[in-house]
Write a protein that holds these residues in place. Structure first.
Motif, PDB file in Angstrom:
ATOM      1  N   GLY A 126      90.042 125.686  94.379  1.00 57.77           N
ATOM      2  CA  GLY A 126      90.727 126.537  93.426  1.00 57.77           C
ATOM      3  C   GLY A 126      90.244 126.249  92.010  1.00 57.77           C
ATOM      4  N   LEU A 127      90.860 126.903  91.028  1.00 55.63           N
ATOM      5  CA  LEU A 127      90.415 126.782  89.632  1.00 55.63           C
ATOM      6  C   LEU A 127      90.974 125.515  88.988  1.00 55.63           C
ATOM      7  CD1 LEU A 127      90.573 130.439  88.258  1.00 55.63           C
ATOM      8  CD2 LEU A 127      88.543 129.051  88.720  1.00 55.63           C
ATOM      9  N   GLY A 128      90.393 124.379  89.379  1.00 52.92           N
ATOM     10  CA  GLY A 128      90.768 123.094  88.801  1.00 52.92           C
ATOM     11  C   GLY A 128      89.661 122.568  87.909  1.00 52.92           C
ATOM     12  N   LEU A 129      89.754 121.298  87.554  1.00 53.28           N
ATOM     13  CA  LEU A 129      88.787 120.709  86.634  1.00 53.28           C
ATOM     14  C   LEU A 129      87.357 120.742  87.169  1.00 53.28           C
ATOM     15  CD1 LEU A 129      90.667 117.558  85.252  1.00 53.28           C
ATOM     16  CD2 LEU A 129      90.147 119.679  84.047  1.00 53.28           C
ATOM     17  N   LEU A 130      87.201 120.726  88.492  1.00 55.30           N
ATOM     18  CA  LEU A 130      85.860 120.728  89.066  1.00 55.30           C
ATOM     19  C   LEU A 130      85.227 122.112  89.123  1.00 55.30           C
ATOM     20  CD1 LEU A 130      86.228 118.233  92.071  1.00 55.30           C
ATOM     21  CD2 LEU A 130      85.234 117.797  89.822  1.00 55.30           C
ATOM     22  N   SER A 131      85.982 123.151  88.775  1.00 56.07           N
ATOM     23  CA  SER A 131      85.446 124.511  88.927  1.00 56.07           C
ATOM     24  C   SER A 131      85.621 125.372  87.685  1.00 56.07           C
ATOM     25  CB  SER A 131      86.111 125.200  90.125  1.00 56.07           C
ATOM     26  OG  SER A 131      87.518 125.126  90.037  1.00 56.07           O
ATOM     27  N   THR A 132      85.984 124.754  86.557  1.00 56.11           N
ATOM     28  CA  THR A 132      86.099 125.500  85.304  1.00 56.11           C
ATOM     29  C   THR A 132      85.168 124.889  84.272  1.00 56.11           C
ATOM     30  OG1 THR A 132      87.967 124.106  84.623  1.00 56.11           O
ATOM     31  CG2 THR A 132      88.477 126.210  85.694  1.00 56.11           C
ATOM     32  N   MET A 133      84.889 125.634  83.215  1.00 57.83           N
ATOM     33  CA  MET A 133      84.009 125.147  82.165  1.00 57.83           C
ATOM     34  C   MET A 133      84.441 125.708  80.816  1.00 57.83           C
ATOM     35  SD  MET A 133      80.611 127.433  83.103  1.00 57.83           S
ATOM     36  CE  MET A 133      79.736 127.121  81.578  1.00 57.83           C
ATOM     37  N   GLY A 134      83.838 125.182  79.738  1.00 55.98           N
ATOM     38  CA  GLY A 134      84.102 125.687  78.404  1.00 55.98           C
ATOM     39  C   GLY A 134      85.557 125.536  77.985  1.00 55.98           C
ATOM     40  N   ALA A 135      86.072 126.565  77.290  1.00 52.37           N
ATOM     41  CA  ALA A 135      87.436 126.529  76.762  1.00 52.37           C
ATOM     42  C   ALA A 135      88.480 126.415  77.871  1.00 52.37           C
ATOM     43  CB  ALA A 135      87.700 127.774  75.918  1.00 52.37           C
ATOM     44  N   HIS A 136      88.203 127.051  79.027  1.00 55.73           N
ATOM     45  CA  HIS A 136      89.119 126.990  80.168  1.00 55.73           C
ATOM     46  C   HIS A 136      89.276 125.542  80.640  1.00 55.73           C
ATOM     47  CE1 HIS A 136      90.354 129.025  84.229  1.00 55.73           C
ATOM     48  NE2 HIS A 136      91.279 128.237  83.745  1.00 55.73           N
ATOM     49  N   ARG A 138      88.619 122.795  78.894  1.00 61.39           N
ATOM     50  CA  ARG A 138      89.244 121.979  77.838  1.00 61.39           C
ATOM     51  C   ARG A 138      90.759 122.185  77.806  1.00 61.39           C
ATOM     52  NH1 ARG A 138      84.301 123.339  75.268  1.00 61.39           N
ATOM     53  NH2 ARG A 138      85.192 125.207  74.310  1.00 61.39           N
ATOM     54  N   ARG A 139      91.206 123.418  78.047  1.00 57.98           N
ATOM     55  CA  ARG A 139      92.642 123.699  78.053  1.00 57.98           C
ATOM     56  C   ARG A 139      93.330 122.970  79.214  1.00 57.98           C
ATOM     57  NH1 ARG A 139      92.146 128.672  77.937  1.00 57.98           N
ATOM     58  NH2 ARG A 139      92.551 129.247  80.101  1.00 57.98           N
ATOM     59  N   GLN A 140      92.706 122.989  80.386  1.00 60.86           N
ATOM     60  CA  GLN A 140      93.283 122.269  81.523  1.00 60.86           C
ATOM     61  C   GLN A 140      93.325 120.772  81.255  1.00 60.86           C
ATOM     62  OE1 GLN A 140      91.061 123.282  85.060  1.00 60.86           O
ATOM     63  NE2 GLN A 140      92.225 125.155  85.391  1.00 60.86           N
ATOM     64  N   ARG A 141      92.255 120.278  80.696  1.00 63.30           N
ATOM     65  CA  ARG A 141      92.165 118.839  80.439  1.00 63.30           C
ATOM     66  C   ARG A 141      93.225 118.383  79.433  1.00 63.30           C
ATOM     67  NH1 ARG A 141      87.714 115.631  81.916  1.00 63.30           N
ATOM     68  NH2 ARG A 141      87.772 113.612  80.890  1.00 63.30           N
ATOM     69  N   LYS A 142      93.477 119.213  78.433  1.00 60.14           N
ATOM     70  CA  LYS A 142      94.496 118.895  77.437  1.00 60.14           C
ATOM     71  C   LYS A 142      95.861 118.746  78.095  1.00 60.14           C
ATOM     72  CE  LYS A 142      96.594 120.658  73.173  1.00 60.14           C
ATOM     73  NZ  LYS A 142      96.614 121.773  72.182  1.00 60.14           N
ATOM     74  N   GLY A 464      80.693 110.668  80.891  1.00 62.51           N
ATOM     75  CA  GLY A 464      81.058 110.647  79.487  1.00 62.51           C
ATOM     76  C   GLY A 464      81.224 112.068  78.983  1.00 62.51           C
ATOM     77  N   GLY A 465      81.753 112.209  77.781  1.00 64.44           N
ATOM     78  CA  GLY A 465      81.921 113.533  77.200  1.00 64.44           C
ATOM     79  C   GLY A 465      83.089 114.296  77.787  1.00 64.44           C
ATOM     80  N   GLY A 466      83.034 115.624  77.625  1.00 65.42           N
ATOM     81  CA  GLY A 466      84.144 116.492  78.017  1.00 65.42           C
ATOM     82  C   GLY A 466      84.372 116.605  79.510  1.00 65.42           C
ATOM     83  N   ARG A 467      83.398 116.194  80.330  1.00 64.47           N
ATOM     84  CA  ARG A 467      83.584 116.236  81.783  1.00 64.47           C
ATOM     85  C   ARG A 467      83.629 114.833  82.388  1.00 64.47           C
ATOM     86  NH1 ARG A 467      83.124 121.683  83.325  1.00 64.47           N
ATOM     87  NH2 ARG A 467      83.692 121.041  85.413  1.00 64.47           N
TER      88      ARG A 467
END
Length: 528
Positions: A126-136, A138-142, A464-467
């Motif tokens: 599903g649309l979790g951290l492993l399958s989204t990128m960019g602003a999407h 970052r929003r989930q991660r926040k 490291g970084g955003g991912r």
């Protein structure tokens, strides 16, 4: 005349279909040729000769016995290596610290997850951290960051200790009458699953078996789900069918747990929510935070379910692999095991703060994760043309020097995590030696100067970084709680069977000479 016209329609239809297929084929070939031409500069980078035009080096890079090949090409070609992918595709293996800084930090929006990884992860989890990128992403991660905070780790530590005590009791019963050979891989997998299930809400290595074919998934990933499933069911491919079955079970169970807990929270039934996980589990905390978040920051229900599936997948196998590796190493180094046991026995209690402050336990974990990261290689796809700097120049096949690496768009870059973690140019000649004591003294200046862009201990084990791995503190706590209780209570010695480690998307233990792909690690266990 009419009969002649009517008879011509089948011929015209057939001709139209043939021309359509031919056009698609020509366009696909032209697109492929275009990308191959744009990759010409990469072919000046040194690398091993390709054994196959069809699959390139994939057969050597991604099989269960691939580790010697990775070490061989690193020793022969250094930190930047050219390899061949499918149908002449040129890819790059990177273990250069400055290049990794660009990939994971400075240019992380250009070097994103590969399309095939995003597409296939989206279908499985599903649309979790492993399958989204960019602003999407970052929003989930926040939204998820607070549930992996130190404050939350401190609160959840007693739950981890309780779960590990139950596991400890099982082992005590098994070895009560004397030393026994125990398959610790099986039991540590159960422990890791229980820690993730109770603390966060399985076991699905099948996805790595489809690695070679995942690159072809993006073109069909946007098909309607029912059509995609119909096509998949028609294919005579047992591994794919098994993966679909696992995905269905994961989704159904996660959705059921989510619906029940959300309904309780909506009714304000905090007592019922706290029955499992003491109300401190990640799902409960995330649901409460999501309910309190502004409308434009809320995650849809299906994305929260996807985070649960992602946590199960990312947290179970990696933690069990890491725990297996540490126990295997400790069983082969009894002096280090005794030294660790002495530190743990002398500790007054083992709450979160004390566990975090035990230097030798920390050194054992750091050294194990440095030398043997559970995930040895990660892939990123370059989204636009870019040149990235290198720590030191490399020599091309025509004898020139390159101080930066030009990477054209749509090129896959494989970051060799284990290679950069174990680079003798940074750590010295004993880089390949498991020596926890190296963390009890200052690291070589070369390590500090390299500025490896990882979030953990001058390594890339947790990226490291955003991912970067959002749950690395969670994983560290699991490891330290489990090791602190097991090492104080049991002595671990090598089995009579030879344990080997299979290479793949994840390192996993096995017994030499066996054909089963399930993790297996017999160890002799006795009470202290």
């Amino acid at each position: 005349m009419l009969s002649e016209i009517s008879l011509s329609w089948p011929i015209l239809l057939q001709l139209g279909l043939s021309l359509g297929l031919l056009s698609v084929g020509v366009l696909a070939f032209a697109r492929l040729a275009y990308y191959r031409v744009r990759q010409l500069p990469l072919r000046k980078i040194r690398g091993p000769p390709s054994p196959s035009f069809l699959i390139g080096h994939f057969g050597q890079l991604f099989n269960t016995a691939a580790l010697p090949f990775h070490e061989e090409i690193f020793n022969a070609y250094g930190n930047i290596i050219r390899i061949n992918g499918i149908v002449g595709d040129t890819q790059i293996i990177v273990s250069d610290a400055k290049a990794c800084t660009s990939i994971f930090l400075k240019e992380q929006d250009i070097f994103e997850e590969s399309p095939w990884a995003l597409a296939s992860n989206g279908r499985v989890f599903g649309l979790g951290l492993l399958s989204t990128m960019g602003a999407h992403h970052r929003r989930q991660r926040k939204q998820l960051n607070p549930v992996f905070s130190i404050k939350h780790m401190r609160a959840i530590a007693p739950l981890f200790q309780s779960i590990t005590h139950q596991f400890q009791d099982v082992l005590h019963a098994m070895v009560d009458k004397g030393p026994q050979e125990v398959d610790m891989a099986e039991w540590l997998s159960r422990l890791a699953l229980e820690l993730v299930a109770q603390g966060g809400l399985g076991h699905t290595p099948t996805l790595s078996e489809l690695y070679l074919w995942r690159e072809w998934f993006p073109p069909v990933s946007n098909l309607p789900p029912k059509l995609l499933r119909f096509v998949a069911n028609c294919l005579p491919w047992p591994i794919l069918h098994h993966l679909m079955h696992i995905s269905d079970i994961m989704y159904a169970n996660a959705k059921k747990i989510f619906d029940e807990k959300k309904a309780l929270l909506d009714r304000g039934d905090e007592a019922a929510v706290s029955q499992i996980g003491e109300g401190k589990d990640i799902l409960s905390v995330l649901l409460k935070a999501n309910m309190a978040a502004p409308d434009d920051e809320k995650m849809p229900d299906d994305e929260i379910v996807a985070q649960m599936n992602t946590l199960l997948f990312a947290g179970t196998d990696t933690t069990s692999s890491a725990l297996c590796r540490v126990l295997h190493l400790l069983s082969e180094h009894p002096t280090i095991q005794d030294k660790l046991r002495a530190e743990l026995t002398d500790a007054p209690e083992l709450d979160y703060d004390i566990l975090s402050g035990l230097p030798y336990l920390d050194a054992v974990c750091r050294e194990s994760l440095r030398l043997w990261p559970p995930v040895p290689v990660i892939t990123r796809t370059c989204r636009s043309d870019i040149s990235i700097p290198l720590s030191k120049p490399i020599t091309t096949t025509d004898g020139h020097y390159m101080s930066s690496l030009y990477v054209p768009s749509n090129t896959d870059v494989l970051v060799d995590i284990r290679a950069i973690n174990n680079d003798p140019a940074l750590l010295g000649e004993d880089a390949a030696v498991w020596r926890p004591e190296r963390w009890l003294q200052p690291l070589p200046q070369a390590v500090e100067d390299a500025r490896i862009p990882g979030i953990y201990s001058n390594t890339l084990t947790f990226l490291g970084g955003g991912r970067a791995c959002i749950g690395f503190k969670y994983s560290q706590l699991e490891m330290k709680v489990a090791l602190s209780q097991l090492i104080r209570s049991f002595r671990f010695s090598p089995s009579t069977a030879e344990v080997i480690w299979r290479y793949g998307g994840l390192f996993s233990p096995s017994v030499k000479g066996t054909t089963t792909m399930s993790p297996t690690m017999p160890i002799l266990v006795k009470n202290v």
